[in-house]
Enzyme design. Structure first.
Site, PDB file in Angstrom:
ATOM      1  CD  GLU A 202      -9.175 -20.512   6.756  1.00 12.25           C
ATOM      2  OE1 GLU A 202      -9.895 -21.425   7.232  1.00 12.25           O
ATOM      3  OE2 GLU A 202      -9.033 -20.312   5.533  1.00 12.25           O
TER       4      GLU A 202
ATOM      5  CD  GLU B 153      -5.803 -20.957   3.225  1.00 13.13           C
ATOM      6  OE1 GLU B 153      -7.011 -21.278   3.018  1.00 13.13           O
ATOM      7  OE2 GLU B 153      -5.151 -21.380   4.191  1.00 13.13           O
TER       8      GLU B 153
END
Length: 392
Positions: free
Chosen positions: A192, A332
Site C-alpha cells: 500500500e 487484501e
C-alpha cells in the site's frame, strides 16, 4: 527426496556461507540451510491469464512475517508449518499471500549493502516451500517494512537515490534466491505504500508521485527479469498506486502506467494488485465507542448502494486492466471485528460479496487474516458461515 529440492538446499547452504563471510552477525547466523518441505520444483511456463484462473480463493498470512513490532519471525502468530498450509488448502484456498517486512532480517544502514541475513531468507524459503508443498499459489511481497518507503518522496535527492538503491538491493537478492523456483511463486513488488510512500508530506506533487511509482514498478520488473532462469517468464504482481482502486485507475488522467515487459500483450506475465476496504469506517474501525474515521457507515453494510459501489469499483479494474490483458488480484480485504470480538452486522455478506463478485469478474481475492477467520492452530474456521463462502 526431490532432487530439485536437494539442489535448492545445497545452494542455500552456499549462500549462507557467503552471507556470513560478508559480516552477518554471529547471533543471527542460525540455520546454515533452509529446512524446505518437499515440493515439485518443475517450472511450467504459464501466462498471467492462465495463472489467475488457477489461483481460486486466496488468503493472507497476516501479522506474521511482516510483523515489524515483533522479533519473532512468526510475529507471535502460530508458527507457520506445512500442516498449516495443508489446512488452508483443505479449507478452500488455492493461493496464499505472504507479506514480508524484510528489514526485520537485513542490514538497514544507509550506505550498507542491504544484505538480507541468511536466517531470515531461510525462514522465508521454508514458509514458501510449505505453501508450494500444499499445492498453493504463493504471492511473496515487500510489505510496509517500518516506513522506509517515505524516502522516495524526500526533499533531499540523495535520500531518494539511496532509497531506490535499497529497493534495488532488496529485490536483486530476492530474485536471485528464488530464480529457480516453480511458477506457482508470484513476486509482488510493493504494498500500500507505493505512491503514498508512507507519508503525507514530502516534496513531491501528485504528478511526481505517480511518476516515481511507475519508475519503481519498472525497476521491479527489470530486476526480476534480468535475474534469468524461471524469472524470465514468471508472473509478476504489480502493486497499484496506494493499492487503491480509484487512484490506480486514475480515470481522466491515467497517470498510473503498467511497466513494460519482455512479453507481448497476448503472452502477458503481469498482474495488478489493489486492496478493498470500502467503506473504511465499516471495514477498518474496530471501536464502536469512537467516531468513524470517515462517513457514517460504521455499524452495518449491505445496502443496494453498498453493493453497487463494490461492483462499480471492481468493474473499473476490469475495464482498465483485466480487459487489457492484466488480471486483477484483490490482495487484501477484511472487516475488522468489534473490539469485544463479535462481528459487525452483515460481515459475512461483505466477505461473500467480495468473493462472488471476484469470481464473476475473473479476479482472485485474498482475505486479510490474522488468525481471526481461519484458526491456524486448530485448522478450522472460527465461524461456520465461512465454510460456504470459501468452498470451491
Amino acid at each position: 527426496m526431490n532432487t530439485h529440492k536437494t539442489l535448492a538446499v545445497l545452494l542455500t547452504a552456499v549462500s549462507s556461507l557467503m552471507l556470513f563471510s560478508c559480516g552477518e552477525p554471529a547471533s543471527l547466523s542460525g540455520a546454515a540451510q533452509a529446512d524446505l518441505a518437499d515440493f515439485d520444483m518443475t517450472y511450467t511456463d504459464k501466462t498471467a491469464a492462465t495463472v489467475i484462473k488457477e489461483m481460486g480463493n486466496g488468503t493472507n498470512l497476516g501479522n506474521t512475517m511482516e510483523a515489524v513490532w515483533s522479533s519473532d519471525l512468526d510475529g507471535g502468530m502460530p508458527k507457520t508449518s506445512l500442516r498449516m498450509m495443508q489446512g488452508l488448502k483443505k479449507a478452500g484456498f488455492d493461493s496464499v499471500r505472504i507479506p514480508v517486512a524484510w528489514s526485520k532480517g537485513m542490514q538497514t544502514e544507509s550506505g550498507s549493502d542491504y544484505k538480507i541475513y541468511t536466517y531470515f531468507m531461510n525462514r522465508v524459503k521454508e514458509v514458501v516451500s510449505y505453501a508450494l508443498a500444499a499445492d498453493l499459489y504463493v504471492v511473496l511481497n515487500v510489505h510496509w517494512d517500518n516506513g522506509w518507503w517515505k524516502g522516495f518522496a524526500d526533499s533531499d535527492m540523495a535520500v531518494r537515490k539511496e532509497t531506490m538503491r535499497r529497493y534495488e538491493g532488496l529485490w536483486t537478492q530476492i530474485a536471485q534466491e528464488f530464480s529457480d523456483w516453480p511458477e506457482k511463486l508470484i513476486l509482488e513488488g510493493a504494498n500500500e505504500e507505493l505512491g503514498e510512500f508512507s507519508c503525507k508530506g514530502g516534496s513531491l506533487t501528485d504528478d511526481e508521485r505517480y511518476k516515481v511509482t511507475n519508475e519503481i514498478n519498472q525497476k521491479f520488473v527489470d530486476i526480476v527479469r534480468s535475474s534469468g532462469t524461471n524469472n524470465t517468464g514468471r508472473v509478476l504482481l504489480i502493486a497499484g498506486y496506494n493499492t487503491d482502486i480509484t487512484k490506480t485507475c486514475d480515470e481522466g488522467k491515467a497517470r498510473f502506467k503498467m511497466p513494460s515487459d519482455i512479453h507481448s500483450a497476448d503472452d502477458a506475465r503481469l498482474m495488478i494488485s489493489v486492496h478493498y476496504y470500502t467503506p473504511w469506517d465499516y471495514c477498518g474501525c474496530n471501536d464502536p465507542e469512537s467516531p468513524p474515521y470517515y462517513g457514517h457507515n460504521f455499524e452495518t453494510w449491505g445496502s443496494e448502494e453498498d453493493i453497487a459501489e463494490m461492483r462499480r469499483l471492481f468493474t473499473m479494474m476490469k475495464t482498465n486492466f483485466s480487459d487489457k490483458g492484466y488480471p486483477v488480484i484483490i490482495g487484501e480485504y477484511e472487516v475488522i471485528h468489534w473490539k469485544n470480538g463479535s462481528l459487525k452486522d452483515r460481515t459475512m455478506d461483505f466477505l461473500g460479496t467480495v468473493v462472488s463478485l471476484s469470481k464473476e469478474l475473473g479476479f482472485c481475492s485474498m482475505l486479510w487474516d490474522c488468525n481471526s477467520w481461519y484458526n491456524r492452530t486448530g485448522l478450522r474456521w472460527n465461524f461456520d458461515e465461512l465454510s460456504a463462502i470459501y468452498s470451491r
